[in-house]
Structure formats: structure tokens, C-alpha cells
Design a protein around this motif. Sequence first.
Motif, short mmCIF file in Angstrom:
data_model
loop_
_atom_site.label_atom_id
_atom_site.label_comp_id
_atom_site.label_asym_id
_atom_site.label_seq_id
_atom_site.Cartn_x
_atom_site.Cartn_y
_atom_site.Cartn_z
N TYR A 1 0.84 -1.34 0.10
CA TYR A 1 -0.17 0.14 0.00
C TYR A 1 0.96 1.26 -0.03
O TYR A 1 0.58 2.13 -0.88
N ASN A 2 1.82 1.28 0.73
CA ASN A 2 2.82 2.70 1.12
C ASN A 2 3.59 2.67 -0.31
O ASN A 2 4.02 3.78 -0.67
N ALA A 3 3.60 1.53 -1.07
CA ALA A 3 4.39 1.65 -2.51
C ALA A 3 3.52 2.02 -3.63
O ALA A 3 3.65 1.87 -4.74
N LYS A 4 2.08 2.18 -3.11
CA LYS A 4 1.13 2.55 -4.05
C LYS A 4 0.81 1.46 -5.06
O LYS A 4 0.38 1.61 -6.12
N ASP A 5 0.90 0.20 -4.57
CA ASP A 5 0.69 -0.93 -5.28
C ASP A 5 -0.61 -1.35 -4.58
O ASP A 5 -0.76 -2.54 -3.92
N TYR A 6 -1.82 -0.71 -4.95
CA TYR A 6 -3.05 -1.00 -4.23
C TYR A 6 -3.76 -2.39 -4.69
O TYR A 6 -4.34 -2.90 -3.62
N ASN B 1 -9.92 -3.49 7.38
CA ASN B 1 -11.18 -2.84 6.48
C ASN B 1 -11.09 -1.54 5.93
O ASN B 1 -11.37 -0.95 5.00
N TYR B 2 -10.46 -0.72 6.89
CA TYR B 2 -9.90 0.61 6.32
C TYR B 2 -9.06 0.64 5.09
O TYR B 2 -9.25 1.33 3.97
N TYR B 3 -7.96 -0.26 5.06
CA TYR B 3 -7.14 -0.32 3.87
C TYR B 3 -7.79 -1.09 2.61
O TYR B 3 -7.67 -0.50 1.55
N ILE B 4 -8.76 -1.75 2.87
CA ILE B 4 -9.48 -2.40 1.84
C ILE B 4 -10.26 -1.23 1.03
O ILE B 4 -10.33 -1.39 -0.15
#
Length: 266
Positions: free
Chosen positions: A42-47, A71-74
Motif C-alpha cells: 500500500y505504501n508503495a502505491k501497489d493498491y 477494513n480501512y485499507y481495503i
Amino acid sequence: MQKIYIYLIIVSLATISCRSEFQKTLKSSDYNLKYESAIRYYNAKDYLHSQQLFESILPVYKGTEKDETINYYIAQCNFMNEEYNMASYYLKSFVNTFPMSDKAEECRYLTGFCYYKSSPKYSLDQENSKLAIEEFQIYLNKYPKGIHVDLCNQYIVELRKKMEKKAFLNAKLYFDMQNYKAATLSFKNFINGFPDSDFREETMFLIVKSGYLMAENSVTTKQFERYESVISDYETYIDEYPTGKNIKEAEKFFTRSQEFIKKSTL
């Protein structure tokens, strides 16, 4: 050319290596590794990869202290990938499940923003515009001093303008199709729904014109009542717009309606 070729080989090998690493992590039974890797992606923007990993461990951490974060990250992964329909679902679900979260305000705002981003041009169905306005209004009611208040108000005005134009053109379509009864009803509903519309004067004039044309083309038994309605609608129009741009044509319909009423009562 040789340097480019070597570079492409390196990039290809790196991509294959990354895919291999991701697949290995995804298949792993080390849930903490998956959790940490998901955050790293996520931090690498590979969502996309981040979302896949978070979704794979969601059932495992259900009801634990990590449940809220996952849940927030999803929800955020869907949002960052511009999957706005899915993002609005997950964001709204997050707010309903974790109403006391310090991320609830952000997710409430983003729910409305997702609907806003999914709102099409004015000529198409405006269901998402309605949903966006509803969500922005909920945000404003719950967070009257929130950091997104100004944006919510700005978007609500923009969306209402779009819906307003859609509604006016829908009513105008009935008029253009010479369905004056439906046009009159639609124009009056438009006035009730958008009392401060920029189309207000034109709409009130078209109510007079539609009513007159409907009366003119009605069977004899209905003409008297309908010409009376024209007179009433004209008076409403003239009270509000005594120097309106359509005043001369409106007066013509008023005068002819009065003449019919007068003849009918002789």
C-alpha cells in the motif's frame, strides 16, 4: 540498443521476481507476514496487491484489534484504484461498522466523494448524484465543523445544478413532444423541487404556455376549466416577473383565455 536490451531484461526479471514474491506471500500461512506485506504494498502505491493480501486475511482477523485497520485499507485500496462503486460500498460499511473510529469522518466524506466521482453528465441518470448529496449532507450534519465542510457544500451545489438541468430538460421534452398535460405537471414539480432555479422564470412561463396549448386542443367540456388555470398561472407568473422577458407572449395567452371565459359565460 544493447544497453536498452539489457535494461529490458533487468526490468523483466525484476517484475517476475516481484510477482513470484507476491504469490509466495499470498499463499503463505503466516498471516502477520501478509499483514505487514499488505501495508508495504500500500505504501508503495501497489493498491491491487495490497488489497488482495488484506482481503485474504480479513476473515482471520475478524473481531480483533486489526479488523478496523484491514477494513480501512481495503476501502482505501478500492478508492485509490478509482473503483468508486466498490469503494463507496466499503467506505460506507466501514463507517457503519466502526462509527467511533478516528477514520470515520474521512470515510464518511469519501463515501460521498465516490458517488460524486461516479456522477455522470447531466443528460444521464442522476441516481449517483442523489446519493452523493445524501452522503455529503449526512457528513455536514454529523461534522458541522469538519475539515471537509466547504468541499461538501461546494459539491452539493454543483450536483444540484446538474440535477436541476436534467429535471428541466426532462420537463421540456414533454413540451417539445406536445404532451402539454405531462409538461405542465413536470414543470410544476420542477418549481417545487428547485424553487431557486436559474430556469425558474422560463419554467413559469412554459407552465402558462403549456396550459394554454392544452386548453386550446382540449375537448369542449374541459376547455373552460383549463383556460381558468391559464389565467391563474399567468397571474402567478406576472406577480413574480412583472417585467419578464416572456411577458408579451404570456399576456397573449392570458387575453385569449379571458376572451374564451367571457364568451362561455354570455
